[in-house]
Design a protein around this motif. Structure first.
Motif, PDB file in Angstrom:
ATOM      1  N   ARG A   1      23.652   8.349 -44.155  1.00  0.00           N
ATOM      2  CA  ARG A   1      23.632   8.284 -42.717  1.00  0.00           C
ATOM      3  C   ARG A   1      22.560   9.210 -42.172  1.00  0.00           C
ATOM      4  N   ASP A   2      22.117   8.898 -40.971  1.00  0.00           N
ATOM      5  CA  ASP A   2      21.121   9.714 -40.315  1.00  0.00           C
ATOM      6  C   ASP A   2      21.738  11.064 -39.952  1.00  0.00           C
TER       7      ASP A   2
ATOM      8  N   GLU B   1      20.974  13.151 -37.600  1.00  0.00           N
ATOM      9  CA  GLU B   1      21.143  13.260 -36.155  1.00  0.00           C
ATOM     10  C   GLU B   1      22.369  12.488 -35.679  1.00  0.00           C
ATOM     11  N   GLN B   2      22.615  11.308 -36.265  1.00  0.00           N
ATOM     12  CA  GLN B   2      23.796  10.534 -35.905  1.00  0.00           C
ATOM     13  C   GLN B   2      25.075  11.265 -36.318  1.00  0.00           C
ATOM     14  N   THR B   3      25.053  11.896 -37.491  1.00  0.00           N
ATOM     15  CA  THR B   3      26.218  12.664 -37.937  1.00  0.00           C
ATOM     16  C   THR B   3      26.500  13.825 -37.002  1.00  0.00           C
TER      17      THR B   3
ATOM     18  N   ALA C   1      25.675  14.029 -33.844  1.00  0.00           N
ATOM     19  CA  ALA C   1      26.174  13.493 -32.579  1.00  0.00           C
ATOM     20  C   ALA C   1      27.650  13.130 -32.679  1.00  0.00           C
ATOM     21  N   THR C   2      28.053  12.548 -33.809  1.00  0.00           N
ATOM     22  CA  THR C   2      29.465  12.200 -34.000  1.00  0.00           C
ATOM     23  C   THR C   2      30.342  13.435 -34.017  1.00  0.00           C
TER      24      THR C   2
ATOM     25  N   GLU D   1      30.748  14.758 -30.493  1.00  0.00           N
ATOM     26  CA  GLU D   1      31.697  13.966 -29.713  1.00  0.00           C
ATOM     27  C   GLU D   1      33.137  14.302 -30.095  1.00  0.00           C
TER      28      GLU D   1
END
Length: 266
Positions: free
Chosen positions: A3-4, A6-8, A10-11, A14
Motif C-alpha cells: 500500500r501507498d 501516504e494512504q496508510t 491518512a487512514t 482518520e
C-alpha cells in the motif's frame, strides 16, 4: 499487496480522529452544559494533538496552558460538588432510617394489639443480617476485583496507545527517510559504476566469475614467486661468480689500456 505509505498515514489519521481518547471527556456529562463550555472556550479547540502537529508559538502555548487550567479548575469544582452531594446523601439516608425506625416503633407501641418482639425473633433477624453482610462482603470483593482488573486493562491500553502513537510518528517519517535513502543508493551506484564496461570488462563481472579470476591471478602470482625464489637460490650465485671472473679479467685489460694511453700521451 503493498500500500501507498501516504494512504496508510491518512487512514491512521482518520481512525485516530474518529476515536478520540480523552480522560477529560469522562467528566462532561456532569460538567456545565455544552453551550456554557462553548462560550467559555470560544473558538479555541481542545484538541492538543492537532496543535502539537503544527509549530507552536509562545502565544499558543500560553493559550493551551490557560485552557487546561480552566479545565482543571472546572473538574475540581465538579469533584467538590460531587463530594458535597455525597455527604448530603449520607445525611439524608441517616435521617430517613431514623424516621422510619421511629415510625415503626411508634406503630408497634400504639397498635392493637401491640407488636411485641421476642428474643428469638431478634436472633433470627441477626442471623439473616449476618448472611446479608457476608453476601455484601463477597460482592464488595468482586467489585474490588473488577475495579483492579479495569485499572490493569486501562494501564495496558494506555501503554498500547502510547506505543501506537509512537509507531505512527515513526511511520510518518518513514517516507521521507526512504526517499532520502533511495537517493543516496542511486548516487552511490552511479559513483561506483565503471565508466565504460567494454573498456574494463573485469570490473563488471558477476561474483563467481570474479572469484575464479581472482584465483587464477593468485595462482599466477604464486608461480612467479616460486620462480623468483628458484632464481635467487640457484642462478644468482652462478651469475655472481661469472661477474667476479669477468671483473678479474677486465682489470688487466684496463691496466694495459691505461698504460697504452699514457704511452701515447708521451
Amino acid at each position: 499487496m503493498a500500500r501507498d505509505p501516504e494512504q496508510t498515514l491518512a487512514t491512521l489519521a482518520e481512525l485516530q480522529a474518529a476515536r478520540e481518547l480523552s480522560i477529560i471527556g469522562l467528566g462532561e456529562p456532569i460538567a456545565p452544559p455544552p453551550e456554557a463550555r462553548t462560550q467559555a472556550d470560544g473558538a479555541r479547540s481542545s484538541d492538543a494533538s492537532a496543535d502539537a502537529a503544527d509549530s507552536p508559538s509562545p502565544a499558543t502555548l500560553e493559550a493551551d496552558l490557560a485552557h487546561y487550567k480552566v479545565r482543571h479548575l472546572r473538574l475540581a469544582l465538579v469533584q467538590a460538588r460531587a463530594d458535597e452531594e455525597k455527604e448530603l446523601f449520607s445525611k439524608l439516608r441517616f435521617s430517613y432510617l431514623e424516621q422510619v425506625t421511629k415510625e415503626k416503633f411508634l406503630r408497634a407501641i400504639v397498635g392493637d394489639p401491640p407488636l411485641v418482639v421476642e428474643a428469638a425473633e431478634n436472633v433470627e433477624l441477626e442471623a439473616q443480617l449476618a448472611e446479608v453482610k457476608a453476601a455484601l462482603r463477597v460482592q464488595k470483593a468482586e467489585v474490588a476485583g473488577f475495579v483492579a482488573e479495569l485499572e490493569r486493562r486501562g494501564r495496558e491500553l494506555s501503554r498500547r496507545h502510547e506505543g501506537i502513537s509512537l509507531q505512527r510518528t515513526t511511520l510518518a517519517t518513514l517516507p521521507a527517510s526512504m526517499s532520502s535513502l533511495q537517493t543516496s543508493v542511486a548516487e552511490l551506484q552511479t559513483a561506483l559504476a565503471p565508466p565504460d564496461a567494454a573498456a574494463a570488462p573485469t570490473q563488471s563481472l558477476p561474483l563467481p566469475a570474479t572469484l575464479s579470476l581472482l584465483g587464477s591471478r593468485e595462482a599466477e602470482l604464486a608461480a612467479l614467486d616460486a620462480q623468483l625464489k628458484s632464481l635467487q637460490g640457484a642462478e644468482l650465485p652462478r651469475k655472481t661468480r661469472q661477474l667476479e671472473r669477468a671483473q678479474a679479467e677486465l682489470r688487466p685489460l684496463e691496466a694495459r689500456r691505461a698504460g697504452s694511453a699514457a704511452a701515447a700521451r708521451e
